[in-house]
Design a protein around this motif. Structure first.
Motif, PDB file in Angstrom:
ATOM      1  N   LEU A   9     -15.111  42.061  34.213  1.00  0.00           N
ATOM      2  CA  LEU A   9     -15.936  42.288  33.025  1.00  0.00           C
ATOM      3  C   LEU A   9     -15.507  43.506  32.198  1.00  0.00           C
ATOM      4  O   LEU A   9     -16.047  43.710  31.103  1.00  0.00           O
TER       5      LEU A   9
ATOM      6  N   TRP B  91     -20.605  35.983  34.531  1.00  0.00           N
ATOM      7  CA  TRP B  91     -20.908  36.563  33.216  1.00  0.00           C
ATOM      8  C   TRP B  91     -22.172  37.409  33.232  1.00  0.00           C
ATOM      9  O   TRP B  91     -22.238  38.421  32.532  1.00  0.00           O
TER      10      TRP B  91
ATOM     11  N   HIS C 242     -27.265  35.080  22.834  1.00  0.00           N
ATOM     12  CA  HIS C 242     -26.828  34.122  23.843  1.00  0.00           C
ATOM     13  C   HIS C 242     -27.635  32.836  23.760  1.00  0.00           C
ATOM     14  O   HIS C 242     -28.872  32.870  23.792  1.00  0.00           O
TER      15      HIS C 242
ATOM     16  N   VAL D  24     -14.302  42.423  28.917  1.00  0.00           N
ATOM     17  CA  VAL D  24     -15.416  41.701  28.301  1.00  0.00           C
ATOM     18  C   VAL D  24     -16.401  42.693  27.698  1.00  0.00           C
ATOM     19  O   VAL D  24     -16.935  42.492  26.604  1.00  0.00           O
TER      20      VAL D  24
ATOM     21  N   TRP E 233     -17.915  29.867  26.407  1.00  0.00           N
ATOM     22  CA  TRP E 233     -17.753  29.548  27.812  1.00  0.00           C
ATOM     23  C   TRP E 233     -17.773  28.024  27.975  1.00  0.00           C
ATOM     24  O   TRP E 233     -18.791  27.375  27.800  1.00  0.00           O
TER      25      TRP E 233
ATOM     26  N   PHE F 222     -18.116  34.157  21.781  1.00  0.00           N
ATOM     27  CA  PHE F 222     -17.825  34.109  23.206  1.00  0.00           C
ATOM     28  C   PHE F 222     -18.114  32.687  23.678  1.00  0.00           C
ATOM     29  O   PHE F 222     -19.275  32.289  23.815  1.00  0.00           O
TER      30      PHE F 222
ATOM     31  N   ASP G 241     -19.833  29.574  36.659  1.00  0.00           N
ATOM     32  CA  ASP G 241     -19.406  30.909  36.242  1.00  0.00           C
ATOM     33  C   ASP G 241     -20.545  31.792  35.747  1.00  0.00           C
ATOM     34  O   ASP G 241     -20.322  32.976  35.460  1.00  0.00           O
TER      35      ASP G 241
ATOM     36  N   ASN H 271     -26.649  36.591  37.793  1.00  0.00           N
ATOM     37  CA  ASN H 271     -27.592  35.698  37.101  1.00  0.00           C
ATOM     38  C   ASN H 271     -28.814  35.420  37.976  1.00  0.00           C
ATOM     39  O   ASN H 271     -29.327  34.302  38.045  1.00  0.00           O
TER      40      ASN H 271
END
Length: 525
Positions: free
Chosen positions: A459, A439, A110, A462, A228, A226, A435, A443
């Motif tokens: 999710l 995800w 990520h 996902v 976003w 992925f 968002d 967060n």
């Protein structure tokens, strides 16, 4: 959790616990170096891998990797508030509790956002995702060079001294290679890596994919991407167009233009990071963007996208894409150094795009008489289209010439958690970046029970995507999206802005192809 990497030593991670209940959530290794510090003589060079003599620690005395990573120095206006350091090539690694499945945990590499100018890999907290949902995967988040440190470009660097460009992208690539080589020792499956991120993280994801499957890569690492709220964007500037910004930088710093290439670069290297950041704040163009260098980014990249050849390569390698946007992205974008006239609109867009593209997309506003607030709003909408809405849809349209719908999973979000209200007023809706609590399951924010239920449902496919399993997405055509409505319902809907957003992609495509004809032959499939 103790991890031993053969010939590299031992690392001791920490257990992240819930602050309210004390319940363990996941393991975390933080501030793990993956390259030598890009400082001194290594400033504005490709990152150097750790030498064979480097050790993370001995089995008897492993190093404790539990401190935050060092953010790269950046402009303070939108940047991180904590102390920064050029020695920023470090990883955060989150590992689920328990034993990995057969073959190892899937891996999500990520990359944080921030226009490639701001931000830090400390800004996300996926710990609740790993304990509260079935999305059990190792999450690796690299720090990388930003702004002037990661994307300074000039003839002096690229042609005179042969040092290249796009140093921040090379950082990310080395971090990805480190992950491929070492994630097995954390319980991960190196053959099951998804790369993704938000905003600039998504933009970087696309370019990491383009390199990974492109002509200069030695090995394919990426299995899925992925994206976003961003994507391929438009063809970047060439080094010759970035030269003006370099020349202004050395002028602000009092470095004579008449000096040799090596003298200029050595003088820049003697400047402290604070001096460089202060100088950037005085420039007309404050963003340092990637360039079409022919090394990390191949000369024919966008011609291959337009022709369908890029999508054909994705199909051959079986690469799947999950990609989408939010309905009100522009509200955040209009705050990022907005212009107040037609001329300043062209200049502002030229921070990010080649000037001929900036002129072309600004032309409808040439004779506009708008108030300052109207210019701000106009910029936000146009910028959001360029960064996300139009270029994302154009890219999807291009790869779909070969990539089947079963490999393209489109979404659109018009919902946000209540926790966002602490940072942004409700009237801006689902704007850029809101968002992340979806995800990463909060967060770091607290979710209500109904929000948790909705996000878990959202999710489910996902999770299958991250694991490399069959994804049941629900869309039946390229123009359909999996939609999270403002009132919290998940529906399959027609993309309501498909027709209105694709013409801008076609305009930038024409401008880019006209430029290509003056630089090189057209590339056809």
């Amino acid at each position: 959790m103790l991890v031993t990497i053969p010939e590299k030593g031992a690392l001791q991670g920490a257990i992240i616990v819930d602050s309210a209940t004390g319940r363990p959530k996941c393991h975390r290794f933080s501030r793990v170096p993956y390259a030598l510090p890009p400082t001194g003589a290594r400033r504005w060079k490709r990152p150097e891998a750790l030498p064979r003599s480097f050790s993370y620690g001995s089995a008897q005395n492993p190093t404790q990797y539990n401190k935050p990573c060092s953010p790269c120095p950046q402009l303070p206006k939108f940047g991180v508030k904590s102390s920064s350091d050029e020695d920023c090539l470090q990883l955060n690694i989150y590992v689920p509790l328990g034993n990995p499945p057969d073959g190892g945990w899937p891996v999500f590499f990520h990359m944080h956002g921030g226009f490639l100018q701001f931000g830090s890999n400390n800004s996300e907290d996926p710990s609740d995702l790993l304990i509260e949902t079935d999305a059990k995967c190792i999450i690796v988040s690299p720090g990388y060079r930003l702004g002037v440190f990661g994307f300074l470009s000039s003839n002096e660097l690229s042609k005179g001294l042969g040092l290249g460009a796009n140093f921040g992208f090379w950082d990310q690539r080395l971090a990805l290679e480190w992950t491929y080589e070492n994630i097995t020792f954390f319980g991960g499956n190196k053959e099951n890596i998804t790369v993704g991120g938000l905003s600039a993280g998504a933009y970087a994801t696309f370019h990491q994919l383009a390199y990974d499957i492109g002509p200069n890569s030695k090995k394919q690492i990426i299995r899925r991407v992925f994206l976003w709220s961003n994507g391929c964007g438009v063809e970047p500037k060439r080094v010759s167009e970035a030269q003006q910004q370099f020349d202004e930088l050395i002028s602000v710093l009092g470095i004579p233009y008449s000096w040799s290439d090596s003298q200029k670069i050595e003088a820049l290297r003697r400047k402290s990071s604070d001096e460089l950041i202060q100088a950037v704040g005085k420039l007309k163009q404050k963003f340092f963007r990637p360039v079409l260098d022919g090394e990390f980014m191949s000369e024919d990249l966008f011609q291959r996208i337009y022709s369908g050849a890029f999508g054909k390569r994705m199909m051959e390698l079986g690469i799947q894409t999950m990609i989408g946007d939010l309905t009100q992205e522009f509200h955040l974008y209009k705050m990022i150094y907005p212009p107040s006239s037609y001329e300043s609109l062209v200049d502002r867009l030229s921070w990010d795009y080649p000037r001929d593209i900036a002129v072309a997309i600004s032309s409808p506003y040439r004779n506009s008489s708008l108030s300052r607030d109207e210019w701000k709003d106009t910029f936000g909408r146009l910028y959001a289209d360029m960064q996300i809405h139009s270029t994302l849809r154009g890219f999807i349209q291009s790869i779909a010439k070969h990539v089947p719908l079963s490999h393209i999973h489109r979404y659109r979000i018009d919902w946000r958690t209540k926790s966002i209200d602490k940072r942004l007023p409700p009237q801006v809706g689902a704007t850029h970046g809101t968002d992340m609590p979806i995800w990463f399951f909060g967060n770091g924010d607290t979710l209500t029970p109904s929000e948790k239920e909705l996000i878990r449902t959202w999710l489910e496919p996902v999770t299958a995507f991250l694991k490399g399993e069959v994804v049941v997405w629900g869309t039946q055509s390229l123009t359909e999206v999996r939609y999270l409505t403002a009132d919290g319902r998940i529906e399959i809907k027609q993309d309501e802005v498909w027709e209105s957003k694709t013409p801008l992609w076609n305009l930038t495509k024409r401008v880019t192809q006209n430029r290509a004809s003056t630089h090189r032959p057209e590339i056809f499939e």
